[in-house]
Design an enzyme around this catalytic site. Structure first.
Site, short mmCIF file in Angstrom:
data_model
loop_
_atom_site.label_atom_id
_atom_site.label_comp_id
_atom_site.label_asym_id
_atom_site.label_seq_id
_atom_site.Cartn_x
_atom_site.Cartn_y
_atom_site.Cartn_z
N THR A 37 0.82 -1.22 0.00
CA THR A 37 0.00 0.00 0.00
C THR A 37 0.84 1.26 0.00
O THR A 37 0.44 2.29 -0.54
CB THR A 37 -0.93 -0.01 1.23
OG1 THR A 37 -1.80 -1.12 1.10
CG2 THR A 37 -1.74 1.26 1.35
N TYR A 50 -8.08 1.21 -4.00
CA TYR A 50 -6.74 1.52 -4.53
C TYR A 50 -6.08 0.24 -5.00
O TYR A 50 -6.52 -0.86 -4.67
CB TYR A 50 -5.88 2.18 -3.45
CG TYR A 50 -5.45 1.26 -2.34
CD1 TYR A 50 -6.28 1.06 -1.23
CD2 TYR A 50 -4.26 0.55 -2.40
CE1 TYR A 50 -5.90 0.19 -0.22
CE2 TYR A 50 -3.88 -0.32 -1.40
CZ TYR A 50 -4.70 -0.49 -0.31
OH TYR A 50 -4.33 -1.36 0.69
N SER A 83 1.50 -7.84 -0.53
CA SER A 83 2.17 -8.81 0.35
C SER A 83 1.34 -10.06 0.65
O SER A 83 1.88 -11.07 1.13
CB SER A 83 2.60 -8.15 1.65
OG SER A 83 1.50 -7.98 2.53
N GLN A 84 0.02 -10.04 0.35
CA GLN A 84 -0.75 -11.28 0.52
C GLN A 84 -0.29 -12.34 -0.49
O GLN A 84 -0.61 -13.53 -0.33
CB GLN A 84 -2.25 -11.04 0.37
CG GLN A 84 -2.72 -10.52 -0.97
CD GLN A 84 -2.88 -9.02 -0.99
OE1 GLN A 84 -2.07 -8.31 -0.39
NE2 GLN A 84 -3.89 -8.51 -1.67
N THR A 116 1.49 -4.43 4.42
CA THR A 116 1.33 -4.69 5.87
C THR A 116 0.66 -6.03 6.14
O THR A 116 0.78 -6.56 7.24
CB THR A 116 0.48 -3.58 6.52
OG1 THR A 116 -0.80 -3.55 5.88
CG2 THR A 116 1.17 -2.24 6.41
N ASP A 117 -0.04 -6.59 5.14
CA ASP A 117 -0.80 -7.82 5.40
C ASP A 117 0.07 -8.96 5.92
O ASP A 117 -0.32 -9.67 6.82
CB ASP A 117 -1.54 -8.28 4.14
CG ASP A 117 -2.74 -7.40 3.81
OD1 ASP A 117 -3.41 -7.65 2.80
OD2 ASP A 117 -2.98 -6.45 4.59
N LYS A 189 -0.24 -7.57 13.00
CA LYS A 189 -1.23 -6.61 12.49
C LYS A 189 -2.52 -6.83 13.26
O LYS A 189 -3.08 -7.92 13.25
CB LYS A 189 -1.43 -6.79 10.98
CG LYS A 189 -2.33 -5.75 10.34
CD LYS A 189 -2.30 -5.83 8.81
CE LYS A 189 -3.18 -4.74 8.19
NZ LYS A 189 -3.13 -4.74 6.69
N GLU A 310 -3.91 -28.97 28.84
CA GLU A 310 -4.95 -30.00 28.72
C GLU A 310 -4.51 -31.10 27.76
O GLU A 310 -5.17 -32.12 27.61
CB GLU A 310 -6.26 -29.38 28.21
CG GLU A 310 -6.92 -28.43 29.20
CD GLU A 310 -8.21 -27.84 28.63
OE1 GLU A 310 -8.26 -26.61 28.53
OE2 GLU A 310 -9.09 -28.62 28.25
N1 DGL Z 1 -2.45 -5.63 -0.30
C1 DGL Z 1 -2.02 -5.37 1.06
C2 DGL Z 1 -0.53 -5.69 1.17
O1 DGL Z 1 0.19 -5.54 0.20
C3 DGL Z 1 -2.22 -3.94 1.41
C4 DGL Z 1 -1.98 -3.69 2.82
C5 DGL Z 1 -0.87 -2.70 3.04
O2 DGL Z 1 0.19 -2.74 2.38
O3 DGL Z 1 -1.05 -1.90 3.96
O4 DGL Z 1 -0.11 -6.09 2.27
#
Ligand code: DGL
Length: 353
Positions: A37, A50, A83-84, A116-117, A189, A310
């Site tokens: 992002t 976006y 990043s996903q 951030t993902d 996150k 447990e």
């Molecule tokens: N598509 C998400 C990623 O690339 C967007 C999230 C981000 O970068 O904040 O992790």
């Protein structure tokens, strides 16, 4: 009178030169851009729609000319993805490039711009595979570069300040967003939208970066970077480890699928203190009997999955994740499997990394 003026000018000139020469050299920071992002472009400055990873590193740096006052910056676009979509190959390429750069005398630290993902996963992977005490700092943004009050530029500036600070050396891989400094091992996150999304719910943040300065309060006590045994120098693949989520009336079908797909490890994101549904338990025992390692983590955001609560880990030869969340436990198990398939040795690794 003229002589006096000339002498005063000469003194000022020499003083100015002396100051410029005596000023400490700026740290040399190399930036690796991966997308996300922070490089995102939206249809409007206030809308939420976006596309991530649209801007290159040059455009990111153009938005923050102040960086040149705090560091000598070089950089490269190592890849451009959301990043996903990160893969094992991406992680290995990134870690190997970081180690290559940090081995150079003319590189004092690394900043990685990243989505951030899955930032916490890449950061922890690097925390266990970077072979240097020089700072490695990941940063990103929760708002695209075209957004009103975009958070990326200041995050990038703060990440460069943090990577260039002597106090950041030897602390393991770091994450910097929204003015806080977190350790890769414990950062996660916690919010899908907030600029303050990264927190370390089990241990707390390591410190702050503000007004061009870093201020640390905590130190990570677990092994990392140059203290780590894991070596990915020549690796092109990583062991396959999957995660199965626990819930009421859970079905063993997902564990069976990982067994049939030839996975070497399974992380069970259990309920409570890493507990397992009675319908799933036999499938995990079957996995163990096939030599597949099983780690008990928890879907609960804080507190450890402790040994022998447990669940009798000794009898079942399960591994307790302690306070690593499922996605972090998966990374440690992947790297542990590059060293050993002995479940007691792997449990020892979960106690120290
Ligand atoms: N598509 C998400 C990623 O690339 C967007 C999230 C981000 O970068 O904040 O992790």
């Amino acid at each position: 009178m003229r002589t006096f003026k000339n002498l005063a000018s000469l003194i000022l000139l020499v003083f100015g030169f002396a100051c410029s020469v005596s000023a400490a050299p700026l740290p040399r920071i190399h930036i690796l851009a991966t997308g996300g992002t922070i490089a995102g472009v939206g249809a409007s400055s206030t809308g939420s729609a976006y596309k991530p990873g649209q801007l290159g590193i040059d455009q990111l740096l153009e938005a923050v000319p102040e960086i040149n006052k705090v560091a000598e910056v070089t950089g490269e676009q190592i890849f451009t993805i959301a990043s996903q979509d990160m893969t094992d190959v991406d992680w290995l390429k990134l870690a190997q490039r970081v180690n290559q750069l940090l081995a150079r005398d003319d590189v004092d630290g690394i900043v990685i711009t990243h989505g951030t993902d899955t930032m916490e996963e890449t950061a922890y992977f690097l925390n266990l595979t970077v072979k240097s005490n020089k700072p490695v700092v990941l940063t990103g943004a929760m708002r695209p570069a075209t957004s009103l009050s975009a958070d990326g530029p200041l995050n990038l500036f703060n990440a460069v300040v943090t990577a260039g600070a002597k106090e950041s050396e030897g602390r393991g891989t770091l994450i910097v967003l929204n003015g806080i400094i977190l350790g890769a091992r414990d950062a996660t996150k916690t919010n899908t939208l907030s600029v303050q999304t990264f927190q370390s719910p089990n241990s707390g943040i390591l410190g702050y970066v503000h007004d061009g300065e870093v201020n640390y309060q905590l130190k990570n006590e677990k092994l990392h970077t140059s203290q780590s045994v894991f070596d990915i120098t020549n690796r092109t693949t990583l062991p396959k480890v999957g995660i199965v989520y626990g819930y009421a009336n859970a079905d063993p079908v997902l564990v069976e699928a990982l067994i049939n797909a030839g996975y070497e490890g399974i992380v069970h994101a259990g309920v409570g203190n890493g507990n397992i549904h009675k319908q799933v338990f036999p499938a995990l025992i079957k996995a163990r009997n096939k030599g597949i390692q099983v780690v008990r983590s928890s879907r609960v955001p804080t507190g450890p999955s402790t040994l022998d609560a447990e669940v009798d880990d000794q009898a079942n030869r399960f591994i307790a994740a302690l306070d690593l969340n499922p996605q972090k436990a998966r990374i440690l198990l992947m790297l542990a499997l590059t060293e050993t398939n002995d479940w007691e040795k792997i449990q020892e690794m979960f106690l120290v990394y």
